[in-house]
Design a protein around this motif. Structure first.
Motif, short mmCIF file in Angstrom:
data_model
loop_
_atom_site.label_atom_id
_atom_site.label_comp_id
_atom_site.label_asym_id
_atom_site.label_seq_id
_atom_site.Cartn_x
_atom_site.Cartn_y
_atom_site.Cartn_z
N GLN A 97 -35.55 31.50 -32.88
CA GLN A 97 -36.68 31.11 -33.71
C GLN A 97 -37.63 30.24 -32.94
O GLN A 97 -37.38 29.87 -31.80
CB GLN A 97 -36.17 30.38 -34.95
N GLY A 98 -38.74 29.88 -33.59
CA GLY A 98 -39.73 29.02 -32.97
C GLY A 98 -39.21 27.61 -32.74
O GLY A 98 -38.19 27.20 -33.30
N PHE A 99 -39.92 26.85 -31.93
CA PHE A 99 -39.47 25.51 -31.55
C PHE A 99 -39.35 24.59 -32.75
O PHE A 99 -38.38 23.83 -32.85
CB PHE A 99 -40.44 24.91 -30.52
N ASP A 100 -40.30 24.62 -33.69
CA ASP A 100 -40.25 23.74 -34.86
C ASP A 100 -39.02 24.03 -35.70
O ASP A 100 -38.35 23.11 -36.18
CB ASP A 100 -41.50 23.91 -35.72
N ARG A 101 -38.72 25.28 -35.87
CA ARG A 101 -37.55 25.67 -36.67
C ARG A 101 -36.26 25.26 -35.96
O ARG A 101 -35.30 24.84 -36.59
CB ARG A 101 -37.59 27.18 -36.92
N GLN A 102 -36.24 25.37 -34.64
CA GLN A 102 -35.05 24.96 -33.88
C GLN A 102 -34.79 23.48 -34.08
O GLN A 102 -33.64 23.06 -34.24
CB GLN A 102 -35.25 25.24 -32.39
N ALA A 103 -35.85 22.66 -34.07
CA ALA A 103 -35.69 21.22 -34.25
C ALA A 103 -35.09 20.92 -35.62
O ALA A 103 -34.19 20.08 -35.74
CB ALA A 103 -37.03 20.52 -34.08
N GLU A 104 -35.57 21.60 -36.66
CA GLU A 104 -35.02 21.40 -38.01
C GLU A 104 -33.54 21.77 -38.04
O GLU A 104 -32.72 21.05 -38.62
CB GLU A 104 -35.77 22.27 -39.01
N ASP A 105 -33.20 22.90 -37.46
CA ASP A 105 -31.81 23.35 -37.46
C ASP A 105 -30.91 22.38 -36.70
O ASP A 105 -29.79 22.11 -37.11
CB ASP A 105 -31.68 24.75 -36.87
N VAL B 150 -31.34 19.17 -36.37
CA VAL B 150 -31.16 17.98 -37.21
C VAL B 150 -30.10 18.26 -38.27
O VAL B 150 -29.22 17.43 -38.53
CB VAL B 150 -32.50 17.56 -37.87
N ARG B 151 -30.16 19.44 -38.87
CA ARG B 151 -29.16 19.81 -39.88
C ARG B 151 -27.75 19.88 -39.27
O ARG B 151 -26.78 19.44 -39.87
CB ARG B 151 -29.52 21.14 -40.52
N ILE B 152 -27.66 20.44 -38.09
CA ILE B 152 -26.36 20.53 -37.40
C ILE B 152 -25.83 19.13 -37.10
O ILE B 152 -24.65 18.84 -37.30
CB ILE B 152 -26.48 21.37 -36.11
N SER B 153 -26.72 18.25 -36.66
CA SER B 153 -26.32 16.88 -36.36
C SER B 153 -25.82 16.18 -37.63
O SER B 153 -24.80 15.48 -37.60
CB SER B 153 -27.51 16.11 -35.77
N ASP B 154 -26.51 16.39 -38.75
CA ASP B 154 -26.08 15.81 -40.02
C ASP B 154 -24.71 16.34 -40.43
O ASP B 154 -23.83 15.58 -40.85
CB ASP B 154 -27.09 16.11 -41.12
N MET B 155 -24.52 17.65 -40.30
CA MET B 155 -23.23 18.24 -40.67
C MET B 155 -22.11 17.68 -39.79
O MET B 155 -21.01 17.39 -40.28
CB MET B 155 -23.27 19.76 -40.55
N GLU C 239 -26.37 27.71 -34.70
CA GLU C 239 -26.96 27.38 -33.39
C GLU C 239 -27.45 28.64 -32.68
O GLU C 239 -28.50 28.64 -32.05
CB GLU C 239 -25.94 26.66 -32.52
N GLN C 240 -26.72 29.72 -32.77
CA GLN C 240 -27.13 30.97 -32.14
C GLN C 240 -28.42 31.48 -32.78
O GLN C 240 -29.32 31.94 -32.10
CB GLN C 240 -26.04 32.02 -32.27
#
Length: 44
Positions: free
Chosen positions: A14-22, A24-29, A8-9
């Motif tokens: 990073q850019g907004f698109d990359r933050q959204a991907e991360d 989603v991954r955090i939510s999945d985990m 998360e830190q």
């Protein structure tokens, strides 16, 4: 848990698109982690 916080830190730098991907991954985990937590019920 420490790895998730680091992820998360890193996402904030990073850019907004990359933050959204991360996120989603955090939510999945977090969802998979919730499946592994036992549910305790009182008997009686």
């Amino acid at each position: 848990m420490h790895g998730v916080k680091l992820l998360e830190q890193r996402a904030t730098a990073q850019g907004f698109d990359r933050q959204a991907e991360d996120r989603v991954r955090i939510s999945d985990m977090n969802g998979w982690t919730a499946l592994g937590i036992p549910v305790t019920k009182a008997i009686g």
